[in-house]
Scaffold this active site. Structure first.
Site, PDB file in Angstrom:
ATOM      1  N   GLU A 221      -8.256  19.412  10.675  1.00 55.30           N
ATOM      2  CA  GLU A 221      -8.494  18.430   9.621  1.00 55.30           C
ATOM      3  C   GLU A 221      -9.296  18.998   8.446  1.00 55.30           C
ATOM      4  O   GLU A 221      -9.772  20.136   8.469  1.00 55.30           O
ATOM      5  CB  GLU A 221      -9.223  17.205  10.200  1.00 55.30           C
ATOM      6  CG  GLU A 221      -8.281  16.129  10.716  1.00 55.30           C
ATOM      7  CD  GLU A 221      -7.561  15.398   9.589  1.00 55.30           C
ATOM      8  OE1 GLU A 221      -7.855  15.674   8.394  1.00 55.30           O
ATOM      9  OE2 GLU A 221      -6.699  14.553   9.893  1.00 55.30           O
TER      10      GLU A 221
ATOM     11  N   TYR B  52      -1.164   9.562   5.133  1.00 51.83           N
ATOM     12  CA  TYR B  52      -1.679   9.591   6.497  1.00 51.83           C
ATOM     13  C   TYR B  52      -0.979  10.717   7.259  1.00 51.83           C
ATOM     14  O   TYR B  52       0.200  10.979   7.052  1.00 51.83           O
ATOM     15  CB  TYR B  52      -1.413   8.253   7.206  1.00 51.83           C
ATOM     16  CG  TYR B  52      -1.846   7.067   6.388  1.00 51.83           C
ATOM     17  CD1 TYR B  52      -3.188   6.701   6.309  1.00 51.83           C
ATOM     18  CD2 TYR B  52      -0.920   6.315   5.668  1.00 51.83           C
ATOM     19  CE1 TYR B  52      -3.590   5.615   5.555  1.00 51.83           C
ATOM     20  CE2 TYR B  52      -1.316   5.233   4.906  1.00 51.83           C
ATOM     21  CZ  TYR B  52      -2.660   4.880   4.846  1.00 51.83           C
ATOM     22  OH  TYR B  52      -3.061   3.822   4.082  1.00 51.83           O
TER      23      TYR B  52
ATOM     24  N   ASN C 193       0.825  -1.206   0.000  1.00 52.48           N
ATOM     25  CA  ASN C 193       0.000   0.000   0.000  1.00 52.48           C
ATOM     26  C   ASN C 193       0.860   1.257   0.000  1.00 52.48           C
ATOM     27  O   ASN C 193       1.871   1.336   0.691  1.00 52.48           O
ATOM     28  CB  ASN C 193      -0.904   0.021   1.237  1.00 52.48           C
ATOM     29  CG  ASN C 193      -1.758   1.277   1.299  1.00 52.48           C
ATOM     30  OD1 ASN C 193      -2.554   1.532   0.415  1.00 52.48           O
ATOM     31  ND2 ASN C 193      -1.558   2.076   2.338  1.00 52.48           N
ATOM     32  N   VAL C 194       0.437   2.230  -0.804  1.00 51.89           N
ATOM     33  CA  VAL C 194       0.998   3.578  -0.760  1.00 51.89           C
ATOM     34  C   VAL C 194      -0.152   4.503  -0.387  1.00 51.89           C
ATOM     35  O   VAL C 194      -1.095   4.674  -1.169  1.00 51.89           O
ATOM     36  CB  VAL C 194       1.608   3.998  -2.108  1.00 51.89           C
ATOM     37  CG1 VAL C 194       2.279   5.369  -1.979  1.00 51.89           C
ATOM     38  CG2 VAL C 194       2.598   2.961  -2.609  1.00 51.89           C
TER      39      VAL C 194
END
Length: 472
Positions: free
Chosen positions: A273, A164, A160-161
């Site tokens: 966020e 985050y 997975n790339v």
């Protein structure tokens, strides 16, 4: 159209008038984040920014807002910078169909110019600053994080790339938020069940194709590297890590090799966020950095994130919409016309579809909730007719105003999953979801008075194309 590396893309932006270099001295806080937030308020065609005179740092350069406009997104795909949004969507969908594109493996990479294995100090290596006033520390939020499925390590697609958020916790220590809906959380669970640390690689300052692929909600066994190749139209270049069997983007500016520590949790947050709210503090896993590479005088790329719209909304808008579009077309190949999931990372999605029969549009909306992205995000799905452009919000509002009947067309499904960052979820990570059917009723639904829709004048599409060419 593939870019050699991050610097090659910046050079293209400069050539196209989409890079503003700020040579005046700025302070890391609050100037860089404040300038980037201010740029996001100036419209949807703003340039990237390169700060090359930062107080307290020698020769440090920070790139911001790199993908923070539709012209920059078009240039990422090698298209003219004035390409309309809808054309970018369908071109991205065409390239999505070219997946998988084989990778090109290299022995060395430019970031091997400098290697650090002892006395690692991220505060010396990286120009760090807070993005929002209430952030609990310095964050890295636009790096590609690479990890691998431990139960099936030979499966290239299960490497997975992803992107985050990571809080700098110490000289060689990062906190990370592995959202449960994302692949790295699966890899971490596998490692902790074995009592092992999880090898990870963090690549900063990457070509835009891999950053875009890393932010795309692919299926678990689909490779972001092979998708990056499809996006750029030729094989994507990777190089093997020294401390693990992980693959690294060849064109990165800075690379951190390390491991997620099994069973270790530390307080992380708060952080401003993409929802426009602070996320609060939570107990999160920790990464120990064991090796650092970087180019001579690396360019540090950062992402301002906060109240939409900011760079993150341009960066993840089309590449969130297209997978939903393709996955819905697998179920309804003749009906689905387009999908717009650009709003707050797809918490709202708008789907344009033909209808086979009464109630069909509601089924399309509920299917969207069960796609990989819909499971953790899509909270409100609006379904419109095939002649309504989901990227044209006035048209969507017209459909809601005239086609949606609150009694018959609002479907609420209680207590479904959503990412915990949604401030409206209660408890955190659980929410009711809604499908709004704003399509024209068809048999056996016969309510309303829709038998006399307004016709457009003749040759409107011809004139639209002509005027667009004249305006260019």
């Amino acid at each position: 159209m593939a870019y050699k590396d991050f610097r090659d893309f910046l050079a293209t932006l400069e050539k196209e008038g989409q890079l503003l270099t700020i040579k005046d001295e700025v302070k890391p806080e609050p100037d860089i984040a404040a300038a980037t937030k201010a740029m996001s308020k100036l419209g949807s065609e703003t340039p990237a920014m390169l700060f090359d005179n930062i107080y307290g740092y020698t020769n440090a350069k920070v790139a911001m807002n790199v993908m923070g406009s539709w012209p920059n997104h078009a240039l990422m795909m090698g298209m003219p910078k004035n390409t309309p949004l809808k054309e970018q969507f369908f071109e991205f969908a065409r390239r999505y169909d070219q997946f998988p594109m084989p990778v090109q493996r290299e022995e060395t990479a430019p970031f091997h110019e400098v290697e650090i294995t002892e006395n690692i100090n991220l505060f010396d290596i990286l120009p760090l600053f807070r993005l929002n006033q209430g952030d609990g520390g310095f964050y890295i939020d636009k790096a590609c994080v690479i990890s691998r499925d431990l139960d099936d390590p030979e499966h290239f697609g299960k490497q997975n790339v992803g992107i985050y958020r990571m809080q700098v916790k110490g000289k060689d220590r990062l906190g990370i938020q592995p959202v449960p809906q994302h692949d790295i959380a699966i890899h971490l669970r596998q490692a902790e069940e074995r009592g092992e640390n999880l090898p990870v690689v963090i690549a900063l300052g990457n070509e835009p194709a891999i950053t875009t692929a890393a932010a795309t909600p692919l299926h678990y066994d689909q490779s972001e590297y092979e998708m990056a190749g499809a996006i750029q139209g030729e094989p994507y270049r990777i190089v093997k890590a020294k401390d693990s069997d992980l693959d690294i983007p060849w064109g990165a500016e800075v690379v951190l090799e390390g491991e997620l520590l099994a069973g270790v949790r530390e307080f992380e947050g708060p952080f401003g966020e993409f929802t426009g709210h602070y996320s609060g503090g939570r107990s999160m896993p920790v990464i120990k950095i064991n090796r650092v590479y970087h180019r001579q005088n690396p360019i540090f790329e950062h992402l301002y994130i906060g109240m939409p719209w900011t760079e993150t909304d341009y960066m993840i808008g089309i590449n969130t919409s297209v997978p939903l579009y393709q996955q819905l077309k697998e179920a309804f190949p003749n009906e689905i016309q387009a999908v717009n999931a650009m709003y707050t990372h797809g918490l709202v999605a708008i789907i344009s579809t033909k209808r086979r029969y009464g109630g069909f549009a509601k089924a399309v909306g509920m299917r969207a909730l069960t796609t990989p992205h819909g499971l953790g995000y899509c909270k409100l799905v609006i379904v419109v007719d095939e002649d309504v452009d989901p990227f044209n919000l006035p048209q969507v509002m017209w459909a809601l105003s005239t086609k949606m009947h609150p009694k018959h067309d609002a479907v609420i499904i209680p207590d479904l999953s959503v990412l915990a960052l949604d401030p409206g979820s209660l408890p955190s990570g659980i929410t009711h979801k809604m499908v709004l059917d704003a399509t024209t009723p068809v048999a056996p639904e016969t309510r309303g008075h829709y038998s006399q829709p307004l016709d457009s004048p003749l040759n409107v599409e011809k004139w639209e194309q002509r005027l667009r060419e004249l305006l260019r």
